[in-house]
Design an enzyme around this catalytic site. Structure first.
Site, short mmCIF file in Angstrom:
data_model
loop_
_atom_site.label_atom_id
_atom_site.label_comp_id
_atom_site.label_asym_id
_atom_site.label_seq_id
_atom_site.Cartn_x
_atom_site.Cartn_y
_atom_site.Cartn_z
N GLY A 1 0.81 -1.21 0.00
CA GLY A 1 0.00 0.00 0.00
C GLY A 1 0.85 1.26 0.00
O GLY A 1 1.93 1.33 -0.59
N SER A 2 0.39 2.26 0.72
CA SER A 2 1.02 3.59 0.67
C SER A 2 2.39 3.65 1.29
O SER A 2 3.06 4.69 1.21
CB SER A 2 0.10 4.61 1.37
OG SER A 2 -1.13 4.73 0.69
#
Length: 589
Positions: A308-309
């Site tokens: 993810g981020s």
């Protein structure tokens, strides 16, 4: 008719018996007895003098045995010399079914003492009735040994004997279970470090030639065939104190958020040593290992997830390296959604116009995609590859996964977009920690290890620019310190913290991504100017009130690291010690 004349009966004189020839019989008997004596003496002389060596050897062969001399498996210690795996001498019980047959009525009592199934034990005695040896139970617990010894003494049971073996014991139980692994009944490593370092830890029992009687009792020792050799001890990089703290906090977070499980890894930035590695759910290597391999695998090394981020800082770093942007270059993320090919990329809301630092602070998908679109896809792949994505860390742990990093030649336009915010590639918790250690070490990549380094740390290899990594660290600090940051719960009083949150949807295979199954991640370092520790926390499928990395994983980082910096006497770098807006509503990323 004239009468017939009877003939007179003539009587014969009876012969007188011959007198016995006593002298002859005596001589014959004497000859026979003398012959028997000569034969007996001669046979005895022949066997005792002429055939003595041969017969002695033949007799010994029937009772000659090679007896093992037990040897101790090497111990495993933590970095401060605390024992994590020890081998203790225990009793193994065997039986001679032929002798024990006279005590068959005690089978149930023997089974109760050894905590065995009575019916199964009875079947084993029956199937081995004609044999002289069978194991009852190996490496018996001291309480069971005490109970059986008392039963044998009380009831006068015969046909049961003992021998000494070593049993592996793990004092910290489930806290180190996934890393250490365990050994089997033969004391050979089956999982974890026990298996990885089997050649070093394994012991070689000694051998001696002995004479045993029919009850396996040693009568004499003839010679020493081979000396026993104990296994060599192993000192690992793990810190028992940090391991306990990390395990406790991870377990609390998994329970609090009703998650399926989780992993956490702590790295020493300066040496590349793994100081803690914990997983949930756990298992106790001292107990009977039931439930299959699912609970026994070291998820921090074997299970992959889409980060993810947490990969956004590497995209920003690549743009800085190419001088495409600076920390304050503006990027328009309005209106919070953009089209890439036939697909759309969204932010959680419209962040408006952000600078490069704000893209990290607010975790804008649109902002990082716009940066990625300004670079050739090969540049992004090279950065990911250099920091360790898509390849094993070479920690030496069996079963470590390399993760997945597709080659840039196979990327579509949308692939390049989603790869910039952590979808389309997969990593382990340890891989992610190693990549953040590169940011913490000013762009130098060092090999990670589970073994304590005695000498100076390895110099490492420079894979990223020092100036750009320091700039990215400063941007990541705002994720924790800024009122708009997504990980304010990762703050530690007195210390400046840098990190990044990640909240990724879980893939359901061909069905795409699920709408309600997430993995919450936080990766961070402390202190910012000269990081000593990197920690990655991943919570799998939190099902509580929140599922965002900043709310689920970041607090675990804070609680563990505030202990780590004090245990290692890391000086504070934020004397004011102000915690900005801790406890207020956080941005969902």
């Amino acid at each position: 008719m004239a009468a017939t004349r009877r003939q007179p009966r003539v009587r014969r004189r009876a012969r007188s018996p011959k007198p016995p020839r006593v002298a002859l019989r005596r001589r014959l008997l004497m000859v026979l007895m003398a012959s028997a004596l000569v034969a007996t003496v001669g046979g005895a002389f022949y066997r005792q003098v002429v055939e003595n060596d041969f017969l002695k050897t033949e007799g010994e062969r029937r009772h000659l045995r090679l007896s093992e001399i037990p040897a101790r498996r090497g111990m495993i210690f933590d970095r401060h010399g605390e024992p994590l795996a020890v081998s203790t001498p225990v009793t193994t019980y065997w039986a001679d079914p032929r002798v024990f047959a006279a005590h068959e009525h005690q089978t149930d009592a023997v089974a109760r003492a050894l905590n065995l199934d009575a019916e199964r034990l009875r079947e084993r005695f029956e199937s081995n009735r004609g044999r002289a040896f069978m194991y009852l139970k190996r490496r018996v617990h001291p309480r069971e040994a005490e109970a059986l010894d008392a039963l044998i003494a009380r009831e006068g049971i015969q046909g049961i004997g003992t021998e000494t073996e070593y049993r592996r014991f793990y004092p910290s139980a489930e806290v180190f279970g996934h890393v250490l692994g365990f050994t089997d009944i033969e004391d050979q490593g089956q999982e974890g470090l026990e298996r990885a370092f089997e050649a070093q830890l394994s012991a070689r029992p000694g051998l001696r030639r002995v004479i045993q009687d029919g009850r396996r009792t040693q009568v004499a020792e003839l010679e020493l065939v081979r000396l026993p050799r104990d296994g060599r001890d192993l000192t690992v990089s793990l810190d028992r104190r940090l391991q306990f703290i990390a395990y406790r906090e991870l377990k609390r977070a998994v329970a609090e958020h009703k998650a399926l499980g989780g992993s956490a890894v702590i790295l020493d930035v300066q040496s590349g040593e793994i100081l803690a590695m914990v997983n949930q759910p756990g298992y106790n290597p001292n107990a009977v290992r039931e439930g299959g391999v699912d609970h026994r695998r070291n998820r921090a090394l074997t299970d992959v997830f889409e980060p993810g981020s947490t990969v956004k800082p590497f995209i920003v770093l690549a743009a800085l390296e190419l001088s495409l942007v600076g920390p304050h270059t503006t990027i328009d993320t309005r209106p919070g959604v953009m089209t890439v090919g036939r697909n759309r990329v969204r932010d959680v809301r419209d962040f408006g116009v952000l600078d490069t630092t704000g893209v990290i602070t607010r975790s804008s998908n649109i902002g990082v995609v716009k940066l990625a679109q300004r670079m050739d896809r090969s540049v992004i792949w090279q950065v990911y590859d250099r920091v360790g994505f898509g390849s094993r860390t070479d920690s030496g742990f069996p079963g470590e996964s390399p993760g997945v990093l597709p080659h840039f030649r196979r990327w579509s336009q949308f692939d390049q977009a989603v790869l910039s915010f952590g979808y389309g590639l997969s990593t382990t918790a340890l891989q992610l920690a190693q990549s953040y250690a590169v940011l913490a070490a000013d762009g130098v990549k060092r090999p990670v290890t589970l073994i304590k380094r005695d000498g100076p740390p390895p110099p490492g290899v420079r894979v990223l620019g020092a100036q750009s990594t320091r700039q990215v660290r400063a941007m990541m600090e705002t994720v924790v310190s800024s009122p708009q940051g997504t990980a304010r719960r990762a703050a530690i009083e007195g210390y400046r913290v840098a990190g990044k949150t990640g909240t990724s949807k879980k893939s359901a295979g061909r069905q795409g991504y699920t709408g309600n199954r997430y993995q919450a991640v936080f990766a961070g370092m402390v202190p910012v100017d000269n990081p000593r520790f990197v920690m990655v926390v991943m919570i799998d499928e939190p099902r509580g009130a929140s599922h965002f990395g900043g709310q689920v994983a970041a607090p675990v980082f804070a609680r563990v690291m505030e202990n780590a910096v004090r245990l290692y006497n890391v000086p504070p770098d934020d004397p004011a010690g102000s915690l900005l807006l801790v406890g207020t509503a956080e941005v969902a990323q």
